[in-house]
Write a protein that holds these residues in place. Structure first.
Motif, short mmCIF file in Angstrom:
data_model
loop_
_atom_site.label_atom_id
_atom_site.label_comp_id
_atom_site.label_asym_id
_atom_site.label_seq_id
_atom_site.Cartn_x
_atom_site.Cartn_y
_atom_site.Cartn_z
N ILE A 177 0.86 -1.18 0.00
CA ILE A 177 0.00 0.00 0.00
C ILE A 177 0.90 1.23 0.00
O ILE A 177 1.90 1.27 0.72
CB ILE A 177 -0.93 0.03 1.23
N THR A 178 0.55 2.24 -0.79
CA THR A 178 1.34 3.46 -0.85
C THR A 178 0.60 4.61 -0.19
O THR A 178 -0.63 4.60 -0.07
CB THR A 178 1.67 3.85 -2.30
N CYS A 221 5.73 3.99 1.56
CA CYS A 221 5.24 2.78 0.89
C CYS A 221 5.41 1.63 1.88
O CYS A 221 6.47 1.49 2.49
CB CYS A 221 6.03 2.51 -0.39
N ARG A 226 1.79 0.47 -12.20
CA ARG A 226 1.89 1.16 -10.92
C ARG A 226 0.50 1.24 -10.30
O ARG A 226 -0.46 1.63 -10.97
CB ARG A 226 2.49 2.55 -11.10
N GLU A 227 0.40 0.88 -9.03
CA GLU A 227 -0.88 0.85 -8.35
C GLU A 227 -0.76 1.47 -6.96
O GLU A 227 0.35 1.65 -6.45
CB GLU A 227 -1.38 -0.59 -8.21
N GLN A 228 -1.91 1.76 -6.35
CA GLN A 228 -1.88 2.26 -4.98
C GLN A 228 -1.87 1.12 -3.98
O GLN A 228 -1.30 1.24 -2.89
CB GLN A 228 -3.07 3.18 -4.69
N CYS A 229 -2.47 0.00 -4.34
CA CYS A 229 -2.45 -1.16 -3.44
C CYS A 229 -2.56 -2.43 -4.28
O CYS A 229 -3.14 -2.43 -5.36
CB CYS A 229 -3.58 -1.10 -2.42
N ASN A 241 -9.14 1.96 -1.92
CA ASN A 241 -9.67 2.59 -3.13
C ASN A 241 -11.12 3.04 -2.99
O ASN A 241 -11.69 3.60 -3.92
CB ASN A 241 -9.55 1.62 -4.32
N ARG A 268 -8.61 13.39 -3.35
CA ARG A 268 -7.20 13.09 -3.52
C ARG A 268 -6.53 14.08 -4.45
O ARG A 268 -5.35 14.40 -4.29
CB ARG A 268 -7.03 11.66 -4.04
N ASP A 274 -5.62 11.41 1.57
CA ASP A 274 -4.59 10.39 1.66
C ASP A 274 -4.49 9.85 3.08
O ASP A 274 -4.54 10.62 4.05
CB ASP A 274 -3.23 10.95 1.22
#
Length: 278
Positions: A55-56, A61, A180-183, A202, A224, A230
């Motif tokens: 998760i970022t 990260c 590239r993903e957020q999670c 998400n 966001r 965030d």
């Protein structure tokens, strides 16, 4: 003179290592299936279980993975790390700011981590600077793609901070396709963990109570953009623990311990949390 330039036909015993054979019967299809029972046990791939996630956040990260290693219904060991520091200096990867998580066939995962670590360290020695997470992500894609005909039997997730100090997470399939993903969750319990992350990170499938009107994705994405929604490091750490605590209740291949790596501009902070051992 004609006999001096006579070229014998293949049937005249030129010492060929093969003999022409007539084609008969149905054509045979050759395929790659690493878990096939037709492959000798010593050469057969094994899914060693376990799960990982990443998760970022705006300045960090977080990657996490359980430490159980299995073969079928057997537990090989209760402490088999699935997170590896990449780059830095020395055998302990001091000052590294990249982490690779691998889950699947443990031997392939360790081999992939060692190879990527060597590539990143050689880059530093040759160019006098650290490899960025985006460059490392592209290089890892090339490494996986070059082995596509006999691939590393792993699901890899690479984490770090981008050039703006924002958390960056890249997930891969075994042959190098990545995004590239957020999670992202991977491994045995991915089908249990990923819906939880979709909802809590998400904000998918969240609705205004009693109205049937969705308030999740569109509202959160607008917030966001303004930098208002965030999640903080503490909140994400809570989600990570909740995800694995739930997974070990429902999946026999996940458990024993939870290895967590938090990547910030100060470096990597690693923690270990006990999980269920049954």
């Amino acid at each position: 003179m004609a006999s001096m330039f006579h070229v014998p036909m293949p049937s005249e015993n030129m010492g060929y290592s093969f003999a022409p054979q007539a084609v008969s019967g149905e054509p045979k299809q050759h395929s790659f299936y690493p878990l096939s029972a037709d492959i000798p046990p010593s050469l057969r791939y094994t899914d060693n279980g376990g799960s990982t996630l990443g998760i970022t956040g705006p300045s960090f990260c977080i990657l996490a993975g359980d430490t159980r290693s299995t073969s079928g219904y057997n537990i090989n060991t209760r402490y088999a790390p699935k997170l590896f520091r990449i780059g830095g200096s020395g055998p302990t990867n001091k000052s590294s700011k990249l982490v690779l998580s691998v889950v699947g066939f443990a031997a392939d995962g360790k081999a992939l981590a060692e190879r990527l670590d060597l590539i990143v360290k050689m880059y530093k020695y040759q160019h006098g600077k650290e490899m960025s997470v985006s460059a490392c992500a592209a290089r890892l894609s090339h490494v996986l793609y070059n082995k596509r005909f006999f691939p590393y039997y792993v699901h890899a997730i690479l984490g770090g901070l981008d050039e703006h100090g924002v958390g960056a997470l890249y997930s891969y399939d075994p042959v190098g396709s990545y995004e590239r993903e957020q999670c992202r969750a991977a491994g045995a319990a991915a089908s249990l963990i990923m819906p939880f992350l979709d909802n809590q990170v998400n904000f998918k499938n969240q609705y205004i109570p009693g109205s049937g009107v969705g308030e999740g994705t569109s509202r959160v994405m607008e917030e966001r953009k303004r930098g208002e929604s965030d999640m903080g490091e503490g909140e994400v750490m809570g989600l990570v623990r909740d995800a694995f605590t739930s997974a070990v209740e429902r999946h026999i291949e996940v458990g024993d311990g939870l290895q967590i790596c938090v990547i910030t501009k100060e470096g990597i902070k690693e923690t270990y949390v006990e999980l269920k051992k049954d």
